[in-house]
Design an enzyme around this catalytic site. Structure first.
Site, PDB file in Angstrom:
ATOM      1  N   HIS A   1      -8.995  -6.423   3.067  1.00  0.00           N
ATOM      2  CA  HIS A   1      -8.018  -5.727   2.228  1.00  0.00           C
ATOM      3  C   HIS A   1      -7.545  -4.497   2.984  1.00  0.00           C
ATOM      4  CE1 HIS A   1      -6.104  -4.425  -1.572  1.00  0.00           C
ATOM      5  NE2 HIS A   1      -6.353  -3.214  -1.090  1.00  0.00           N
ATOM      6  N   CYS A   2      -6.245  -4.402   3.216  1.00  0.00           N
ATOM      7  CA  CYS A   2      -5.702  -3.303   4.019  1.00  0.00           C
ATOM      8  C   CYS A   2      -4.909  -2.341   3.126  1.00  0.00           C
ATOM      9  CB  CYS A   2      -4.794  -3.858   5.123  1.00  0.00           C
ATOM     10  SG  CYS A   2      -4.129  -2.566   6.186  1.00  0.00           S
ATOM     11  N   PRO A   3      -5.429  -1.140   2.874  1.00  0.00           N
ATOM     12  CA  PRO A   3      -4.678  -0.187   2.044  1.00  0.00           C
ATOM     13  C   PRO A   3      -3.397   0.302   2.715  1.00  0.00           C
ATOM     14  CG  PRO A   3      -6.627   0.856   2.987  1.00  0.00           C
ATOM     15  CD  PRO A   3      -6.729  -0.598   3.313  1.00  0.00           C
TER      16      PRO A   3
ATOM     17  N   ASN B   1      -1.963  -4.431   0.469  1.00  0.00           N
ATOM     18  CA  ASN B   1      -2.167  -5.835   0.103  1.00  0.00           C
ATOM     19  C   ASN B   1      -3.386  -6.365   0.841  1.00  0.00           C
ATOM     20  OD1 ASN B   1      -1.732  -8.295  -1.116  1.00  0.00           O
ATOM     21  ND2 ASN B   1       0.304  -8.613  -0.260  1.00  0.00           N
TER      22      ASN B   1
END
Length: 346
Positions: free
Chosen positions: A162-164, A168
């Site tokens: 999960h990439c802030p 997304n």
């Protein structure tokens, strides 16, 4: 009026443009990414481009514009798309999975005999045993390489992380664009860092009494650009190198961190997804097909029930036609027997 599927979606996601855009619930960091990217490039185009265009070449700002355009394209494609969310089980399927696929257990609603479902199942992938884990939130056995993201509350196919920064998850459907975004933003940072420093140095050499300090005071925007690009380039360059290694070995960040294919108890665990050829692994990930979303978010929420009713009617019609055809065959067979009895033997 019946609601669309995206309006009743159970995960922790935000939807925009009538369900066409899907993002995580926490998107504040994504806007920080966007502001930094556009802010630095805007400073470059306003304060550096005109000088560099005259002193170096007119293609300097053009190349920067092309790199920025591709970076934004890949960023938006990563941020706004379904990363590969697996639909949750519903109705009888969830009940069946919850109570266990056991012939001795009654799965009807009035049944009181229940048991917890098995937590794992073993499957063979190219001769290697892979465990399928049961998700108690989505009520499904996750396929190989899938994992449940606690931030989005969804099971993601070929989950990477999960990439802030993009707001997304990164998974099967958007990993390609995530990698290309990292690659282009690395080139953009190096490009802006190089030419902002070049601008300062060239200014310091224009006059004999000019120094580097006076040149920096003449164009403070270039100093700001160089500082931001300098600190950013180490992060994105390291990230690009790490994901190049992952793509070359056909692994995910999740698998690498967990050590899914590391040596266990003295036994060598082989990665069944790699081809042991770096170029082939790259081509499979970066040049692979565009996978369709499994969610069908813009459909009516009752569309699946209507589809099932339609299929059920078709099956019933086929069964009726089969019974009718069998009865016709029986009549013809009877008439053939009668004719054979009436025909004199020769």
């Amino acid at each position: 009026m019946s609601k669309k599927r995206w309006q009743v979606f159970p995960g922790k996601n935000r939807f925009f443009c009538g369900g066409r855009i899907l993002m995580a619930k926490q998107i504040n960091v994504f806007f920080v990414t966007l502001v930094l990217l556009l802010g630095v490039c805007t400073l470059f185009f306003i304060f550096d481009s005109q000088y560099l265009c005259a002193q170096v070449h007119w293609t300097v700002p053009v190349i920067a514009g092309v790199l920025l355009a591709f970076t934004l394209l890949f960023l938006f494609r990563t941020s706004f798309s379904d990363p590969g969310i697996l639909p949750r089980a519903s109705g009888d399927e969830a009940l069946f999975n919850d109570r266990g696929a056991d012939n001795n257990v009654d799965i009807h609603e009035n049944s009181t005999q229940t048991r917890n479902p098995p937590r794992t199942k073993d499957v063979l992938v190219r001769g290697e045993t892979v465990k399928l884990k049961y998700c108690f939130t989505c009520k499904i056995f996750r396929p190989p390489r899938a994992s449940h993201c606690s931030m989005c509350d969804n099971c993601i196919e070929r989950f990477d992380h999960h990439c802030p920064w993009v707001g997304n998850c990164v998974g099967k459907r958007n990993y390609k664009y995530f990698y290309l975004m990292i690659f282009t933003i690395t080139l953009l940072c190096i490009y802006i860092l190089t030419f902002s420093i070049a601008h300062i140095v060239m200014l310091s050499q224009e006059k004999e009494e000019s120094t580097l300090i006076t040149a920096m005071s003449e164009t403070p925007a270039s100093v700001i650009e160089a500082l931001i690009a300098f600190f950013a380039v180490w992060s994105v360059l390291g990230l690009a190198g790490f994901h190049s290694y992952l793509a070359g070995t056909n692994q995910t960040t999740n698998e690498e961190i967990k050590g899914s294919w590391a040596q266990r108890h003295g036994e060598v665990v082989r990665n069944p997804y790699t081809t042991k050829n770096c170029c082939t692994n790259f081509s499979k990930i970066l040049c692979g097909p565009a996978y369709n979303s499994l969610l069908r978010l813009r459909e009516d929420k009752n569309q699946e029930k209507r589809d099932m009713d339609e299929v059920r009617k078709k099956i019933e019609k086929l069964l009726l036609d089969r019974e009718h055809n069998l009865s016709q065959v029986g009549v013809l067979d009877h008439e053939l027997c009668v004719l054979e009895q009436l025909t004199p033997a020769t």
